[in-house]
Design a protein around this motif. Sequence first.
Motif: not given
Lengths: 159, 224
Positions: A28, A31-32, A35, A80, A83-84
């Motif tokens: 996460l 990802f932040i 992104a 991502l 994460f998934v």
Amino acid sequence: MKRLSNSLMPPLQPVLKKIGWALLAVSLLGFIDAAYLSAKFYLGETPTCFLLKGCDVVTTSSYSSVAGVPIALFGALFYLAVFVLSLAFLDRRAPKLLKWIGAISVPGFLFTLYLVYLQFFVLHALCIYCMFSALTSTTVFVLALIGMRLLRRTQVNAV
Amino acid sequence: MESNEISAKSIAMWVGAALLITIVLVGVVKFAGSKEGTPGENPIVAGLVPVSEKDWVRGASTGVATLIEYSDFQCPACASYYPLVERIVSDYSDSVRFVYRHFPLGQHAQARGAASAAEAAGRQGKFWEMYRLLFEGQSEWAGNPTAEKTFESYASQLNLNMEKYRADVTLSEVQDIIQTQYEGGIKANVNATPTFFLNGRKLQNPAGYEAFKQLIDAALATSS
């Protein structure tokens, strides 16, 4: 709904569960970070050039995108996916999900090494967001490695 | 064999995660696009070197507003501000005085060379012409170890006396000018490029031409 077939889904080893949560948290964060860099790229903004910092050099270099797609976007998709998959692993407890994370973390880690090499030896500039991503992807790789080793051990024990 | 039952717990987990990712995405895009700073609130910077005849000045000679830019020819952000500054200078040609000062950053290996090229061109009266070529051609030479060759091609494009240009580029006087301006920037607490000072007040870099125009208009309104 009450779970009837508990025997089909054995409880996760506490350590593996911890690794799953850690993977979730680290991916996460990655990802932040990725992104944010992707958003900056698509907003068409050039980061201000700072004294003693090289973010401008790195994020505007020819290495920062491939065919118009920012490297950061690949990073965001990678995190991502991790994460998934970690969420699915915590939910379904299927060992193969952890193996998939392990499988994608290897190219992720190799690509990280390449990007760090570029920053140190080609661009001679460091970008804090990029180095943070290097840290998170390395952590994902190490966690996946430990998790897979633990899985193997439990499987051997089970047999 | 996997159980296909869906427990409330796992629904909560997935919905929660989807929400989290959505919030993160919205937050990240908002944060990345946010513009900091309010105009006109900044104090006059005491350490800022006053404009003198040593400076490269354009626009109104007795300007009502003075815009000083500390910049680096190799900085991508400076190159993206260059067309905005050009527009400001031409739109406010009778009210804004624009000053360009060198602030070559250490991580830009060709920045000092570019500044020297501009100074050398300036010794033949073509500082601003070289300034334009350097910014417009930044992607051609930035990061290129043979950037000096590109600068020479610009010099010949400007019909400079090449012998004098080549001598001036390496002149210690020229290096001193660049270093003095850089040190002046440090005194004025410049830590990033481009840094703009409007009537002695440090600006938060405006987000676009309209925002830049508003800052200039506000400064003109208060000083007249």
